[in-house]
Design a protein around this motif. Structure first.
Motif, PDB file in Angstrom:
ATOM      1  N   ALA A 296     -10.876  -8.681  11.395  1.00 39.20           N
ATOM      2  CA  ALA A 296     -11.010  -8.931  12.691  1.00 39.20           C
ATOM      3  C   ALA A 296     -10.733  -6.862  13.192  1.00 39.20           C
ATOM      4  CB  ALA A 296     -10.121  -9.322  14.037  1.00 39.20           C
ATOM      5  N   GLU A 297     -10.018  -6.269  13.596  1.00 39.80           N
ATOM      6  CA  GLU A 297     -10.006  -4.979  13.279  1.00 39.80           C
ATOM      7  C   GLU A 297     -11.230  -3.831  13.161  1.00 39.80           C
ATOM      8  OE1 GLU A 297      -9.112  -1.882  16.180  1.00 39.80           O
ATOM      9  OE2 GLU A 297      -8.620  -3.791  16.644  1.00 39.80           O
ATOM     10  N   ILE A 298     -11.348  -4.599  11.658  1.00 42.40           N
ATOM     11  CA  ILE A 298     -12.824  -3.337  11.083  1.00 42.40           C
ATOM     12  C   ILE A 298     -13.755  -3.495  11.221  1.00 42.40           C
ATOM     13  CG2 ILE A 298     -13.841  -3.442   8.813  1.00 42.40           C
ATOM     14  CD1 ILE A 298     -10.963  -2.995   7.524  1.00 42.40           C
ATOM     15  N   GLU A 299     -14.322  -4.895  11.814  1.00 41.47           N
ATOM     16  CA  GLU A 299     -15.005  -5.346  12.343  1.00 41.47           C
ATOM     17  C   GLU A 299     -15.583  -4.450  13.610  1.00 41.47           C
ATOM     18  OE1 GLU A 299     -15.061  -9.812  12.470  1.00 41.47           O
ATOM     19  OE2 GLU A 299     -14.891 -10.001  10.216  1.00 41.47           O
ATOM     20  N   GLN A 300     -14.613  -4.383  14.614  1.00 43.85           N
ATOM     21  CA  GLN A 300     -15.670  -3.770  15.870  1.00 43.85           C
ATOM     22  C   GLN A 300     -14.793  -2.033  15.954  1.00 43.85           C
ATOM     23  OE1 GLN A 300     -12.438  -5.299  18.492  1.00 43.85           O
ATOM     24  NE2 GLN A 300     -12.592  -7.566  17.968  1.00 43.85           N
ATOM     25  N   ARG A 301     -14.202  -1.648  14.797  1.00 40.55           N
ATOM     26  CA  ARG A 301     -14.349  -0.415  14.803  1.00 40.55           C
ATOM     27  C   ARG A 301     -13.577   0.109  12.937  1.00 40.55           C
ATOM     28  NH1 ARG A 301     -11.094  -1.980  17.984  1.00 40.55           N
ATOM     29  NH2 ARG A 301     -12.394  -1.896  20.074  1.00 40.55           N
ATOM     30  N   TRP A 302     -13.939   1.298  12.623  1.00 46.51           N
ATOM     31  CA  TRP A 302     -12.995   1.489  11.566  1.00 46.51           C
ATOM     32  C   TRP A 302     -12.211   2.747  11.459  1.00 46.51           C
ATOM     33  CZ3 TRP A 302     -13.569  -0.063   6.346  1.00 46.51           C
ATOM     34  CH2 TRP A 302     -13.004   0.574   5.797  1.00 46.51           C
ATOM     35  N   ASP A 303     -11.049   2.748  10.520  1.00 44.45           N
ATOM     36  CA  ASP A 303     -10.791   3.193  10.678  1.00 44.45           C
ATOM     37  C   ASP A 303      -9.584   3.257   8.992  1.00 44.45           C
ATOM     38  OD1 ASP A 303      -7.554   3.958  11.010  1.00 44.45           O
ATOM     39  OD2 ASP A 303      -8.307   4.747  11.517  1.00 44.45           O
ATOM     40  N   ASP A 304      -9.580   4.506   8.424  1.00 43.60           N
ATOM     41  CA  ASP A 304      -9.251   4.692   7.210  1.00 43.60           C
ATOM     42  C   ASP A 304      -8.053   4.463   6.483  1.00 43.60           C
ATOM     43  OD1 ASP A 304     -11.359   5.765   6.022  1.00 43.60           O
ATOM     44  OD2 ASP A 304     -11.012   7.784   6.385  1.00 43.60           O
ATOM     45  N   GLY A 305      -6.733   4.358   7.508  1.00 45.61           N
ATOM     46  CA  GLY A 305      -5.303   3.520   7.537  1.00 45.61           C
ATOM     47  C   GLY A 305      -5.632   1.667   7.727  1.00 45.61           C
ATOM     48  N   LEU A 306      -6.458   1.909   8.107  1.00 44.90           N
ATOM     49  CA  LEU A 306      -6.472  -0.245   8.019  1.00 44.90           C
ATOM     50  C   LEU A 306      -6.501  -0.795   6.594  1.00 44.90           C
ATOM     51  CD1 LEU A 306      -8.625  -0.424  10.915  1.00 44.90           C
ATOM     52  CD2 LEU A 306      -6.078  -1.324  10.908  1.00 44.90           C
ATOM     53  N   PRO A 307      -7.622  -0.440   5.165  1.00 49.13           N
ATOM     54  CA  PRO A 307      -7.762  -0.870   4.547  1.00 49.13           C
ATOM     55  C   PRO A 307      -6.336  -1.047   3.835  1.00 49.13           C
ATOM     56  CG  PRO A 307      -9.477   0.086   5.180  1.00 49.13           C
ATOM     57  CD  PRO A 307      -8.594   0.760   5.884  1.00 49.13           C
ATOM     58  N   ALA A 308      -6.198   0.347   3.630  1.00 52.94           N
ATOM     59  CA  ALA A 308      -4.402   0.554   2.439  1.00 52.94           C
ATOM     60  C   ALA A 308      -3.522  -0.763   3.097  1.00 52.94           C
ATOM     61  CB  ALA A 308      -4.171   1.339   2.771  1.00 52.94           C
ATOM     62  N   LEU A 325     -12.924  -6.090   0.134  1.00 50.12           N
ATOM     63  CA  LEU A 325     -12.574  -4.030   0.000  1.00 50.12           C
ATOM     64  C   LEU A 325     -14.463  -4.374  -1.019  1.00 50.12           C
ATOM     65  CD1 LEU A 325      -9.553  -4.034  -1.690  1.00 50.12           C
ATOM     66  CD2 LEU A 325     -10.610  -2.986   0.148  1.00 50.12           C
ATOM     67  N   GLU A 326     -14.851  -4.918  -1.870  1.00 51.41           N
ATOM     68  CA  GLU A 326     -16.473  -4.917  -2.026  1.00 51.41           C
ATOM     69  C   GLU A 326     -16.864  -4.705  -0.663  1.00 51.41           C
ATOM     70  OE1 GLU A 326     -16.916  -7.260  -5.367  1.00 51.41           O
ATOM     71  OE2 GLU A 326     -16.009  -5.391  -6.501  1.00 51.41           O
ATOM     72  N   GLN A 327     -17.170  -6.167   0.307  1.00 50.44           N
ATOM     73  CA  GLN A 327     -18.218  -6.164   0.929  1.00 50.44           C
ATOM     74  C   GLN A 327     -18.060  -4.251   2.084  1.00 50.44           C
ATOM     75  OE1 GLN A 327     -17.242  -9.322   3.728  1.00 50.44           O
ATOM     76  NE2 GLN A 327     -18.573  -8.807   4.507  1.00 50.44           N
ATOM     77  N   TRP A 328     -16.853  -4.118   2.556  1.00 52.42           N
ATOM     78  CA  TRP A 328     -16.444  -2.913   2.807  1.00 52.42           C
ATOM     79  C   TRP A 328     -17.782  -1.978   1.977  1.00 52.42           C
ATOM     80  CZ3 TRP A 328     -10.869  -4.270   4.282  1.00 52.42           C
ATOM     81  CH2 TRP A 328     -10.665  -5.569   5.167  1.00 52.42           C
ATOM     82  N   GLY A 334     -18.744   6.169  -0.447  1.00 54.62           N
ATOM     83  CA  GLY A 334     -18.096   7.462  -0.635  1.00 54.62           C
ATOM     84  C   GLY A 334     -16.520   7.530  -0.173  1.00 54.62           C
ATOM     85  N   ASN A 335     -16.090   6.180   0.960  1.00 58.09           N
ATOM     86  CA  ASN A 335     -14.705   6.798   0.899  1.00 58.09           C
ATOM     87  C   ASN A 335     -13.726   6.541   0.578  1.00 58.09           C
ATOM     88  OD1 ASN A 335     -12.619   5.315   2.869  1.00 58.09           O
ATOM     89  ND2 ASN A 335     -13.552   5.426   4.350  1.00 58.09           N
ATOM     90  N   ALA A 336     -13.060   7.458   0.192  1.00 53.44           N
ATOM     91  CA  ALA A 336     -12.062   7.620  -0.684  1.00 53.44           C
ATOM     92  C   ALA A 336     -10.327   6.217  -0.474  1.00 53.44           C
ATOM     93  CB  ALA A 336     -10.801   9.296  -0.389  1.00 53.44           C
ATOM     94  N   VAL A 337     -10.264   6.532   0.667  1.00 51.54           N
ATOM     95  CA  VAL A 337      -9.734   5.907   0.306  1.00 51.54           C
ATOM     96  C   VAL A 337      -9.813   4.371   0.537  1.00 51.54           C
ATOM     97  CG1 VAL A 337      -7.802   4.726   2.827  1.00 51.54           C
ATOM     98  CG2 VAL A 337      -9.108   6.988   2.935  1.00 51.54           C
ATOM     99  N   LEU A 338     -10.976   3.781   0.456  1.00 46.84           N
ATOM    100  CA  LEU A 338     -10.940   2.521   0.360  1.00 46.84           C
ATOM    101  C   LEU A 338     -11.534   2.590  -0.977  1.00 46.84           C
ATOM    102  CD1 LEU A 338     -12.142   0.211   1.860  1.00 46.84           C
ATOM    103  CD2 LEU A 338     -14.655   0.471   1.907  1.00 46.84           C
ATOM    104  N   LEU A 339     -12.258   3.347  -1.867  1.00 45.23           N
ATOM    105  CA  LEU A 339     -12.312   3.066  -3.225  1.00 45.23           C
ATOM    106  C   LEU A 339     -10.585   3.001  -3.882  1.00 45.23           C
ATOM    107  CD1 LEU A 339     -14.779   5.516  -3.762  1.00 45.23           C
ATOM    108  CD2 LEU A 339     -15.112   3.511  -4.211  1.00 45.23           C
ATOM    109  N   GLU A 360     -12.151   6.295 -10.258  1.00 36.00           N
ATOM    110  CA  GLU A 360     -12.807   7.573 -10.863  1.00 36.00           C
ATOM    111  C   GLU A 360     -14.060   8.202  -9.510  1.00 36.00           C
ATOM    112  OE1 GLU A 360     -15.098   5.974 -14.183  1.00 36.00           O
ATOM    113  OE2 GLU A 360     -13.104   6.519 -15.863  1.00 36.00           O
ATOM    114  N   ALA A 361     -14.890   7.069  -8.751  1.00 32.79           N
ATOM    115  CA  ALA A 361     -15.395   6.657  -7.716  1.00 32.79           C
ATOM    116  C   ALA A 361     -14.709   7.619  -6.603  1.00 32.79           C
ATOM    117  CB  ALA A 361     -16.186   5.695  -7.462  1.00 32.79           C
TER     118      ALA A 361
END
Length: 414
Positions: A296-308, A325-328, A334-339, A360-361
């Motif tokens: 719900a938060e990612i849909e409004q604003r992104w932050d690298d600390g959330l997906p972890a 995760l693949e959808q995001w 190229g987001n390192a935290v998300l990968l 690897e990515a």
């Protein structure tokens, strides 16, 4: 002085009233007065004599009222008090200068004398308490604070100073006692509220800190206040998550949910607090709720600390998490935290090839943690050389952050 002016005004009004009454009475029957002394005779009207007497009485009263303060000013007692006040002011000035310069003993002596010679000794008493504290004399410190508190209107500043001393001594409980005693009369003081919030925080009473926030905010918003409120709510969630006495995870989730709903709305949208809450939900077997909070938060604003947070979810199929995760990743390829997070979730799903591709990515995107994950994965897959290569890359990446220092060119004998 105001009382004397008021008395003078009343006298003038009374004299005018008497003159008007006497004038009207004499106009009706003026009369006359005959004064005989020896061979001399003086005849005048009764009105003139009465008016002269009235004017003389008025001047006498006026002179008495005005000359009284002047006479008091020139009395020896008046000059003695003036000299005493002047000496007290000079000692207070010197005491404060000695205090600023760090001459604690001399400052306390000057301030002690100043307190006995001024009509308002409160500043000298408080400064003497500071000097005694700097000397390490706790007995004298408490004596001066007690003396200041006994002085009219001195209890509040003495309590503030005592609370600062208590906080410096790491005694937040004593600071709270001093401040709470003054709160009924001085609860709108921003200094008192800030000190009380600091004392409650050091005492671990984060609920009390949160309750003080609305009163503090009425005195103005500041970055320090925002940090304090954020810290208080994070600590409250930690306490709720670790609170003993709950029989199962459901009770802890309920307590956390109640606390989350009580949190101010702007704070609920701060990524660190949202990630913390979702992490606790995942820890207490509500992975679906944690995923909902993060998504719900990612849909409004992104932050690298959330997906972890998705890495901590164990009661939701990893394939479902990986699909999210693949959808995001489609919008942030190229987001390192998300990968990195996608690689770890792929490991949970036992999708070794996908996990390797994600790591690897992530490593290409600059994630040093992904290099370590790759080394571990390669070692588990039996690819020892590639695992060693990943570790070397990780060491080289960390070495770039080390200071430049001389190193040996090769092996050095003992």
């Amino acid at each position: 002085m105001i009382r004397r002016l008021l008395l003078l005004f009343v006298i003038v009004l009374a004299a005018l009233a008497a003159a008007l009454w006497l004038g009207s009475w004499l106009l009706a029957e003026p009369g006359y007065v005959l004064v005989i002394r020896g061979q001399r005779e003086v005849e005048t009207s009764l009105a003139f004599v009465l008016l002269a007497l009235l004017l003389g009485a008025f001047l006498l009263v006026l002179l008495t009222v005005l000359a009284g303060p002047l006479w008091q000013f020139f009395t020896p007692a008046r000059w003695s008090r003036w000299r005493r006040r002047r000496a007290g002011a000079m000692r207070l000035q010197q005491g404060l200068l000695d205090l600023a310069a760090g001459h604690w003993q001399r400052a306390e002596e000057q301030l002690r004398s100043a307190a006995n010679q001024t009509d308002w000794p409160l500043p000298a008493l408080l400064a003497a308490a500071v000097a005694a504290r700097q000397r390490g004399d706790t007995t004298a410190e408490r004596y001066w604070l007690s003396a200041a508190a006994d002085y009219p209107r001195g209890a509040f500043p003495a309590a503030l100073l005592g609370a600062r001393f208590a906080l410096a001594d790491n005694a937040p409980g004593r600071a709270r006692e001093l401040l709470e005693a003054q709160r009924p009369r001085h609860g709108d003081s921003p200094v008192l509220l800030h000190l009380l919030a600091e004392a409650c925080g050091r005492d671990g009473d984060w609920a009390a800190v949160c309750e003080l926030m609305p009163a503090l905010r009425r005195h103005g918003e500041s970055e320090q206040l925002v940090r304090r409120e954020r810290r208080a709510w994070r600590a409250r969630m930690r306490q709720a998550a670790a609170q003993p006495g709950f029989a199962d995870a459901a009770q802890r989730r309920e307590a956390l949910t109640r606390l989350w709903k009580a949190m101010p709305r702007p704070l609920r949208h701060e990524p660190p607090l949202r990630a913390q809450y979702a992490g606790y939900l995942a820890q207490f077997e509500d992975g679906a709720g944690a995923l909902k909070v993060i998504a719900a938060e990612i849909e409004q604003r992104w932050d690298d600390g959330l997906p972890a947070v998705l890495e901590a979810i164990d009661d939701v199929p990893p394939e479902q998490l990986l699909a999210r995760l693949e959808q995001w990743l489609k919008t942030r390829p190229g987001n390192a935290v998300l990968l990195r997070t996608a690689g770890r979730v792929a490991l949970k799903a036992k999708l070794w090839g996908k996990a390797r591709s994600f790591f690897e990515a992530a490593a290409e995107a600059g994630s040093e943690t992904a290099l370590v994950e790759l080394a571990r994965l390669y070692a588990a897959l039996g690819e020892g050389e590639r695992a060693h290569e990943m570790l070397q890359r990780q060491l080289k990446a960390q070495g770039r952050r080390l200071p430049s220092l001389p190193l040996p060119k090769g092996p050095v004998g003992s």
